[in-house]
Design a protein around this motif. Structure first.
Motif, PDB file in Angstrom:
ATOM      1  N   GLY A 129       0.805  -1.217   0.000  1.00 61.25           N
ATOM      2  CA  GLY A 129       0.000   0.000   0.000  1.00 61.25           C
ATOM      3  C   GLY A 129       0.837   1.265   0.000  1.00 61.25           C
ATOM      4  O   GLY A 129       0.471   2.265  -0.624  1.00 61.25           O
ATOM      5  N   ILE A 130       1.978   1.231   0.705  1.00 61.14           N
ATOM      6  CA  ILE A 130       2.852   2.417   0.753  1.00 61.14           C
ATOM      7  C   ILE A 130       3.395   2.732  -0.637  1.00 61.14           C
ATOM      8  O   ILE A 130       3.370   3.887  -1.089  1.00 61.14           O
ATOM      9  CB  ILE A 130       4.003   2.194   1.746  1.00 61.14           C
ATOM     10  N   ASN A 131       3.885   1.706  -1.324  1.00 61.04           N
ATOM     11  CA  ASN A 131       4.428   1.933  -2.667  1.00 61.04           C
ATOM     12  C   ASN A 131       3.349   2.343  -3.657  1.00 61.04           C
ATOM     13  O   ASN A 131       3.610   3.107  -4.596  1.00 61.04           O
ATOM     14  CB  ASN A 131       5.162   0.685  -3.152  1.00 61.04           C
ATOM     15  N   ILE A 132       2.129   1.846  -3.459  1.00 62.70           N
ATOM     16  CA  ILE A 132       1.021   2.277  -4.313  1.00 62.70           C
ATOM     17  C   ILE A 132       0.785   3.779  -4.159  1.00 62.70           C
ATOM     18  O   ILE A 132       0.564   4.497  -5.146  1.00 62.70           O
ATOM     19  CB  ILE A 132      -0.264   1.490  -3.978  1.00 62.70           C
ATOM     20  N   ILE A 133       0.849   4.263  -2.922  1.00 63.16           N
ATOM     21  CA  ILE A 133       0.669   5.696  -2.674  1.00 63.16           C
ATOM     22  C   ILE A 133       1.751   6.507  -3.388  1.00 63.16           C
ATOM     23  O   ILE A 133       1.480   7.553  -3.988  1.00 63.16           O
ATOM     24  CB  ILE A 133       0.681   5.980  -1.168  1.00 63.16           C
ATOM     25  N   TYR A 134       2.996   6.019  -3.317  1.00 66.29           N
ATOM     26  CA  TYR A 134       4.090   6.711  -4.006  1.00 66.29           C
ATOM     27  C   TYR A 134       3.812   6.824  -5.498  1.00 66.29           C
ATOM     28  O   TYR A 134       3.928   7.917  -6.091  1.00 66.29           O
ATOM     29  CB  TYR A 134       5.410   5.965  -3.786  1.00 66.29           C
ATOM     30  N   PHE A 135       3.468   5.691  -6.115  1.00 64.06           N
ATOM     31  CA  PHE A 135       3.256   5.699  -7.566  1.00 64.06           C
ATOM     32  C   PHE A 135       2.011   6.492  -7.952  1.00 64.06           C
ATOM     33  O   PHE A 135       1.997   7.154  -8.997  1.00 64.06           O
ATOM     34  CB  PHE A 135       3.161   4.266  -8.089  1.00 64.06           C
ATOM     35  N   MET A 136       0.976   6.435  -7.114  1.00 70.22           N
ATOM     36  CA  MET A 136      -0.242   7.184  -7.448  1.00 70.22           C
ATOM     37  C   MET A 136       0.002   8.683  -7.384  1.00 70.22           C
ATOM     38  O   MET A 136      -0.538   9.451  -8.197  1.00 70.22           O
ATOM     39  CB  MET A 136      -1.370   6.787  -6.491  1.00 70.22           C
ATOM     40  N   SER A 137       0.809   9.118  -6.427  1.00 65.80           N
ATOM     41  CA  SER A 137       1.116  10.551  -6.349  1.00 65.80           C
ATOM     42  C   SER A 137       1.844  11.020  -7.604  1.00 65.80           C
ATOM     43  O   SER A 137       1.617  12.139  -8.085  1.00 65.80           O
ATOM     44  CB  SER A 137       1.971  10.829  -5.110  1.00 65.80           C
ATOM     45  N   ALA A 138       2.712  10.148  -8.146  1.00 71.03           N
ATOM     46  CA  ALA A 138       3.421  10.498  -9.381  1.00 71.03           C
ATOM     47  C   ALA A 138       2.481  10.441 -10.583  1.00 71.03           C
ATOM     48  O   ALA A 138       2.556  11.288 -11.480  1.00 71.03           O
ATOM     49  CB  ALA A 138       4.600   9.558  -9.595  1.00 71.03           C
ATOM     50  N   LEU A 139       1.586   9.459 -10.615  1.00 70.23           N
ATOM     51  CA  LEU A 139       0.649   9.336 -11.732  1.00 70.23           C
ATOM     52  C   LEU A 139      -0.281  10.540 -11.814  1.00 70.23           C
ATOM     53  O   LEU A 139      -0.597  11.021 -12.908  1.00 70.23           O
ATOM     54  CB  LEU A 139      -0.179   8.054 -11.574  1.00 70.23           C
ATOM     55  N   GLN A 140      -0.717  11.034 -10.657  1.00 73.26           N
ATOM     56  CA  GLN A 140      -1.651  12.152 -10.650  1.00 73.26           C
ATOM     57  C   GLN A 140      -0.990  13.470 -11.042  1.00 73.26           C
ATOM     58  O   GLN A 140      -1.684  14.453 -11.305  1.00 73.26           O
ATOM     59  CB  GLN A 140      -2.290  12.272  -9.263  1.00 73.26           C
ATOM     60  N   SER A 141       0.345  13.497 -11.059  1.00 71.95           N
ATOM     61  CA  SER A 141       1.053  14.711 -11.480  1.00 71.95           C
ATOM     62  C   SER A 141       1.335  14.733 -12.980  1.00 71.95           C
ATOM     63  O   SER A 141       1.848  15.724 -13.497  1.00 71.95           O
ATOM     64  CB  SER A 141       2.376  14.831 -10.716  1.00 71.95           C
ATOM     65  N   ILE A 142       1.009  13.635 -13.686  1.00 72.12           N
ATOM     66  CA  ILE A 142       1.209  13.590 -15.137  1.00 72.12           C
ATOM     67  C   ILE A 142       0.060  14.336 -15.815  1.00 72.12           C
ATOM     68  O   ILE A 142      -1.112  14.022 -15.593  1.00 72.12           O
ATOM     69  CB  ILE A 142       1.259  12.133 -15.645  1.00 72.12           C
ATOM     70  N   PRO A 143       0.346  15.325 -16.639  1.00 69.27           N
ATOM     71  CA  PRO A 143      -0.727  16.095 -17.300  1.00 69.27           C
ATOM     72  C   PRO A 143      -1.591  15.207 -18.185  1.00 69.27           C
ATOM     73  O   PRO A 143      -1.079  14.400 -18.972  1.00 69.27           O
ATOM     74  CB  PRO A 143       0.045  17.126 -18.138  1.00 69.27           C
ATOM     75  N   SER A 144      -2.885  15.359 -18.060  1.00 71.08           N
ATOM     76  CA  SER A 144      -3.819  14.556 -18.869  1.00 71.08           C
ATOM     77  C   SER A 144      -3.722  14.916 -20.351  1.00 71.08           C
ATOM     78  O   SER A 144      -4.102  14.116 -21.210  1.00 71.08           O
ATOM     79  CB  SER A 144      -5.248  14.759 -18.367  1.00 71.08           C
ATOM     80  N   GLU A 145      -3.207  16.128 -20.638  1.00 75.17           N
ATOM     81  CA  GLU A 145      -3.086  16.539 -22.037  1.00 75.17           C
ATOM     82  C   GLU A 145      -2.166  15.611 -22.831  1.00 75.17           C
ATOM     83  O   GLU A 145      -2.347  15.426 -24.047  1.00 75.17           O
ATOM     84  CB  GLU A 145      -2.556  17.978 -22.132  1.00 75.17           C
TER      85      GLU A 145
END
Length: 298
Positions: free
Chosen positions: A173-189
């Motif tokens: 779960g900790i590593n999922i949080i790390y990767f999700m924080s990075a994924l959400q910073s990727i521009p949807s454009e």
């Protein structure tokens, strides 16, 4: 506050150093000073009330069967945890970050809950689940498929499997949080532009998601190397102490504990600590070079 003090604190040249000072002091007191003290102690024989230098004797006495066993066990554990706890959380984070994923918040919370559990409690529960008795949970599960009872913590292979499963359960779960924080910073454009160019889901993941996750991947691998080689509590609880059968659960920190605390050979324990620090630093430098972090950008 005096006028002179105000001038110093509000000075644009001095203010940055004032803000950085607490971190520098903490680093010096809680890391630099202990490392220097440990380095000096590794060349000493430390007895109650007295110490004297013995040169490289602690490092010469270090290379025995117990050291190689502990190094091999810690290296295996680190390798398997990285192999599992990098790609699996990344893939799950991609699914949980998808707009098509239902109950995403529920699954995030559920997967993160094990990280809040005490390592001691988790170790005791896993020791019972993977017990050697016929009616333990995992042996009962094996019986349902026609397999015989095994002593999970009695062999090196199955014992390492239990350690990796425990690590996966607790840190996924900790590593999922790390990767999700990075994924959400990727521009949807970027994904929208890729869709216009005809890119499918796999191409988006391979060409956009993975490259942009490189910084967080480096960070997760770095802390995984440190966490793998510093693992101690899980092994200590699973085998009810620091003396597992044929040292199948002995780790580098376990060897340090055995030498420094149990045998009161603090000099030898310090030498083990310095070797461990050097090893983790070398491995992290290697993986940073492999990722091209030291490469000059054009």
């Amino acid at each position: 506050m005096s006028i002179r003090m105000k001038k110093i604190l509000y000075n644009q040249r001095v203010a940055p150093y004032v803000f950085v000072l607490p971190f520098v002091l903490s680093l010096a007191i809680f890391f630099v000073y202990p490392v220097i003290s440990t380095f000096i102690m590794s060349f000493q024989e430390v007895l109650p009330g007295q110490t004297h230098f013995i040169g490289l004797d602690n490092y010469r006495n270090l290379w025995d069967d117990s050291f190689y066993t502990a190094l091999w066990n810690s290296s295996k554990y680190t390798f398997w945890t990285i192999l599992v706890l990098i790609p699996l959380p990344l893939v799950l984070a991609v699914f949980l970050n998808s707009k098509l994923m239902k109950w995403s918040a529920f699954f995030r919370s559920t997967l993160f809950l094990p990280a809040l559990t005490s390592v001691v409690v988790a170790g005791i529960v896993f020791r019972l689940v993977f017990g050697s008795l016929d009616n333990s949970v995992m042996n009962t599960f094996r019986h349902a498929f026609g397999f015989e009872t095994i002593n999970w913590l009695g062999s090196s292979a199955s014992g390492m499997l239990v350690l990796v499963i425990l690590a996966t359960w607790r840190y996924l779960g900790i590593n999922i949080i790390y990767f999700m924080s990075a994924l959400q910073s990727i521009p949807s454009e970027l994904y929208e532009s890729a869709s216009i160019d005809g890119a499918n889901t796999w191409n988006k993941f391979w060409r956009i998601t993975l490259p942009l996750l490189k910084p967080i991947s480096i960070y997760v691998i770095t802390i995984s190397i440190y966490g793998g080689y510093s693992m101690f509590t899980e092994s200590f609880i699973l085998w009810s102490g620091n003396h597992s059968p044929n040292d199948i659960g002995l780790t580098m920190i376990g060897l340090l504990y055995r030498s420094g605390i149990e045998k009161n050979e603090l000099g030898l324990g310090s030498a083990i600590g310095m070797i461990l620090l050097l090893l983790t630093m070398v491995l992290n430098v290697i993986q940073l070079r492999l990722f091209g972090l030291f490469r000059k950008e054009d």
